[in-house]
Design an enzyme around this catalytic site. Structure first.
Site, PDB file in Angstrom:
ATOM      1  N   LYS A   1       3.774   8.854   9.181  1.00 39.15           N
ATOM      2  CA  LYS A   1       3.551   8.176  10.468  1.00 39.15           C
ATOM      3  C   LYS A   1       4.528   8.618  11.562  1.00 39.15           C
ATOM      4  O   LYS A   1       4.365   9.713  12.081  1.00 39.15           O
ATOM      5  CB  LYS A   1       3.496   6.659  10.239  1.00 39.15           C
ATOM      6  CG  LYS A   1       2.337   6.332   9.273  1.00 39.15           C
ATOM      7  CD  LYS A   1       1.912   4.903   9.157  1.00 39.15           C
ATOM      8  CE  LYS A   1       0.625   4.833   8.348  1.00 39.15           C
ATOM      9  NZ  LYS A   1       0.661   4.107   7.112  1.00 39.15           N
TER      10      LYS A   1
ATOM     11  N   TYR B   1       0.855  -1.186   0.000  1.00 37.45           N
ATOM     12  CA  TYR B   1       0.000   0.000   0.000  1.00 37.45           C
ATOM     13  C   TYR B   1       0.887   1.231   0.000  1.00 37.45           C
ATOM     14  O   TYR B   1       1.856   1.302   0.765  1.00 37.45           O
ATOM     15  CB  TYR B   1      -0.888   0.007   1.252  1.00 37.45           C
ATOM     16  CG  TYR B   1      -1.803   1.210   1.360  1.00 37.45           C
ATOM     17  CD1 TYR B   1      -2.821   1.424   0.441  1.00 37.45           C
ATOM     18  CD2 TYR B   1      -1.648   2.130   2.389  1.00 37.45           C
ATOM     19  CE1 TYR B   1      -3.666   2.522   0.543  1.00 37.45           C
ATOM     20  CE2 TYR B   1      -2.487   3.237   2.503  1.00 37.45           C
ATOM     21  CZ  TYR B   1      -3.495   3.427   1.573  1.00 37.45           C
ATOM     22  OH  TYR B   1      -4.321   4.512   1.688  1.00 37.45           O
TER      23      TYR B   1
ATOM     24  N   ASP C   1       9.394   2.946   0.149  1.00 40.92           N
ATOM     25  CA  ASP C   1       8.314   3.586   0.906  1.00 40.92           C
ATOM     26  C   ASP C   1       8.486   3.208   2.377  1.00 40.92           C
ATOM     27  O   ASP C   1       8.131   2.107   2.803  1.00 40.92           O
ATOM     28  CB  ASP C   1       6.964   3.129   0.355  1.00 40.92           C
ATOM     29  CG  ASP C   1       5.792   3.814   1.058  1.00 40.92           C
ATOM     30  OD1 ASP C   1       6.032   4.521   2.063  1.00 40.92           O
ATOM     31  OD2 ASP C   1       4.638   3.636   0.617  1.00 40.92           O
TER      32      ASP C   1
END
Ligand SMILES: *Cc1c(COP(=O)(O)O)cnc(C)c1O
Length: 434
Positions: A268, A145, A240
Site C-alpha cells: 500500500k 486479513y 503485517d
C-alpha cells in the site's frame, strides 16, 4: 444513490468480460448495492466518475494514496523513471532509495526484499519463517486479513466477512490445518495455544492495527504478551504492516506499541499507488533468502523501477520535516472523527468512530467499540449500506462495505472535512427518518 448511466453501461460491459465486472471482489458494491462507480480521473482528495460527478474520496485506493490522487511529486518521479524504461529485471538505484528510506525510518528493519503486492509479501515472510524455524504451524487472528495466499484465507476479513464466507473454496484442508486461528484481544487463548503447540509454531502473524474487519485497535499488553510468548517458544513474530506501515507514523504499528517484530510486511503506502510490497526484518533471517540461503522467492517485476520511484517519492514526502505529515494527518483524522461522533450523538445513537491516525471506522452499533471480529454485529452492515448511499448522493465516497475503513490523506483539508461532516449530518437524519 445508484451509479450514473455511464457507469451502469460500463458495468454491463465489464460483467460480460470479467467475473462480477471487477478485478477485486469488494469493488462490485455487492454489499451496499447500486453498482460500482467507474472512475474517470482522480486529483488530490477528489475523483470524478465517468458521469462527470465529483466525490470526496475516503477510499484512497484502499490505503496507498496517503498523498492523494496524482500527487505532483509522485507523478513526476514516475514519469521520469518511465522515460528510462518500464522494467529491467535487474538491479536499479530506485530500489536502494526506497530500501534506505524504509530502513532509515524503522529501527527493526535491517534488510528488506521487494515484491509486487501485500499478498506476496506475507506469503514470502511466512515461507521464510517456516524455512528458518523448520516448523509448519502459523497462528493468525480472526478478522485479520493478510492477502489471499491459500494458508492465510482462513477466517480473514473485509470482502470475506461481507460475503459471509469464512474461508475460500479451493484451499485444501491440509493447508488450512497448519493455520491456527485465535480471537483478537485474548491473551488467555494465546497462552493456551502456546502451551499446547508452542514447539510446532513457526510464527504468529498479526495486522499492525487490524483494519480489514472494522478497525480493531488492540491493547498494547496483547502485543507485549505475544512478543514474550514467541520468545519463550522460539516462534517468530510477523507484524503485517501492509496498511499501517508509513500510514500511522514512520515506525508503523511497531513503534506505537513499542514491540519489535522479527519480520514485518509492507505494501500500500510504500508503493504510492503502484504495485509494491516488501518484507523485511532481522538480517540473520533475511539472509536465509535465495540466493544467500535455502528459502526461495523471486519475481519478474520485483523492484520495478517505476514502482520503486513512486514509493520513494511518497516516503520522501512523508518523512520530510521531521514527520510533520503525520501530525497533519492526526489533526485531520481527529477533526473528522469528532465531527462524525457529534453527528451520531445528536442523532441520539451511541455509534462511535474508531481511529488510528488517518484510519477511521464507524462502529454502527450500541455499546463499546469492538476489539474483536466476533463483537461486530452483522446488523450494522444494513445501516452502513443506507448511510453509504445517502453519502454518495452528497458527494462523499466511502468504501462499499461496512467492514472497510476510511482513509484520510494529506490532500484532504479542513474545508473538505467540514463538508464531509455536514453531509454526514444530513445523511444520518435521512436514514433515521426512513
Ligand atoms: C491489503 C492487505 C494485504 C494484501 O495486500 P495486496 O496488495 O492487496 O495483496 C495484506 N495484509 C494487509 C494487512 C492488508 O491490508
Amino acid at each position: 444513490m445508484s451509479a450514473g448511466p455511464k457507469s451502469r453501461e460500463l458495468y454491463r460491459r465489464a460483467c460480460e468480460l470479467m467475473p462480477a465486472g471487477v478485478s477485486s471482489p469488494v469493488r462490485a458494491f455487492g454489499s451496499v448495492g447500486g453498482g460500482p462507480l467507474f472512475y474517470a480521473s482522480g486529483g488530490g482528495c477528489h475523483f470524478t466518475d465517468v458521469d462527470g460527478r465529483r466525490f470526496i474520496d475516503y477510499v484512497g485506493s484502499w490505503g496507498p494514496l496517503i498523498l492523494g490522487h496524482a500527487h505532483p511529486e509522485v507523478v513526476e518521479a514516475v514519469t521520469m523513471a518511465a522515460r528510462k524504461g518500464l522494467s529491467y529485471g535487474a538491479p536499479c538505484e530506485h530500489e536502494i532509495e526506497l530500501a534506505e528510506l524504509m530502513i532509515g525510518a524503522v529501527p527493526h528493519l535491517e534488510m528488506v526484499r521487494f515484491v509486487s503486492s501485500g499478498t506476496e509479501a506475507v506469503m514470502s515472510a511466512i515461507r521464510l519463517a517456516r524455512g528458518v524455524t523448520g516448523r509448519d504451524d502459523i497462528v493468525k487472528f480472526t478478522g485479520c486479513y493478510h492477502g489471499h495466499a491459500d494458508h492465510m484465507l482462513v477466517a480473514a476479513g473485509s470482502g470475506l466477512a461481507t460475503f459471509g464466507t469464512p474461508s475460500s473454496a479451493g484451499v485444501p484442508a491440509s493447508f488450512a490445518e497448519h493455520t491456527i486461528v485465535l480471537p483478537l484481544d485474548d491473551e488467555t487463548a494465546l497462552e493456551r495455544i502456546f502451551s499446547e503447540r508452542g514447539s510446532s509454531i513457526a510464527a504468529v502473524i498479526i495486522e499492525g492495527i487490524p483494519a480489514n474487519s472494522g478497525l480493531l485497535v488492540q491493547r498494547d499488553e496483547l502485543l507485549h504478551r505475544l512478543r514474550g510468548l514467541c520468545d519463550e517458544h522460539g516462534a517468530l513474530l510477523i507484524l503485517d504492516e501492509v496498511i499501517t506501515g508509513f500510514r500511522i507514523g514512520p515506525g508503523g504499528a511497531a513503534a506505537r506499541y513499542g514491540v519489535v517484530p522479527d519480520l514485518a510486511t509492507y505494501g500500500k503506502v510504500i508503493g504510492g499507488g503502484m504495485p509494491v510490497g516488501a518484507y523485511g526484518g532481522r538480517r540473520d533471517l533475511m539472509q536465509q533468502l535465495a540466493p544467500l540461503g535455502p528459502v526461495y522467492q523471486a519475481g519478474t517485476l520485483s523492484g520495478n523501477p517505476v514502482a520503486m520511484a513512486a514509493g520513494a517519492a511518497t516516503l520522501r514526502h512523508l518523512l520530510a520535516d521531521g514527520g510533520a505529515a503525520y501530525a497533519r494527518l492526526e489533526e485531520l483524522g481527529s477533526r473528522l472523527q469528532e465531527g462524525i461522533e457529534r453527528v451520531f450523538d445528536e442523532a441520539g445513537t451511541s455509534w462511535s468512530v474508531a481511529r488510528a491516525g488517518s484510519i477511521l471506522w464507524m462502529s454502527l452499533q450500541e455499546g463499546e467499540t469492538p476489539r474483536r471480529f466476533e463483537d461486530i454485529r452483522p446488523e450494522a452492515a444494513g445501516i452502513y449500506a443506507r448511510l453509504h448511499g445517502a453519502l454518495l448522493e452528497r458527494g462523499v465516497y466511502l468504501a462499499p462495505s461496512a467492514y472497510e475503513v476510511a482513509f484520510v490523506s494529506l490532500a484532504h483539508d479542513e474545508d473538505v472535512i467540514d463538508d464531509t461532516i455536514k453531509a454526514f449530518g444530513e445523511a444520518v437524519r435521512e436514514i433515521s427518518t426512513g
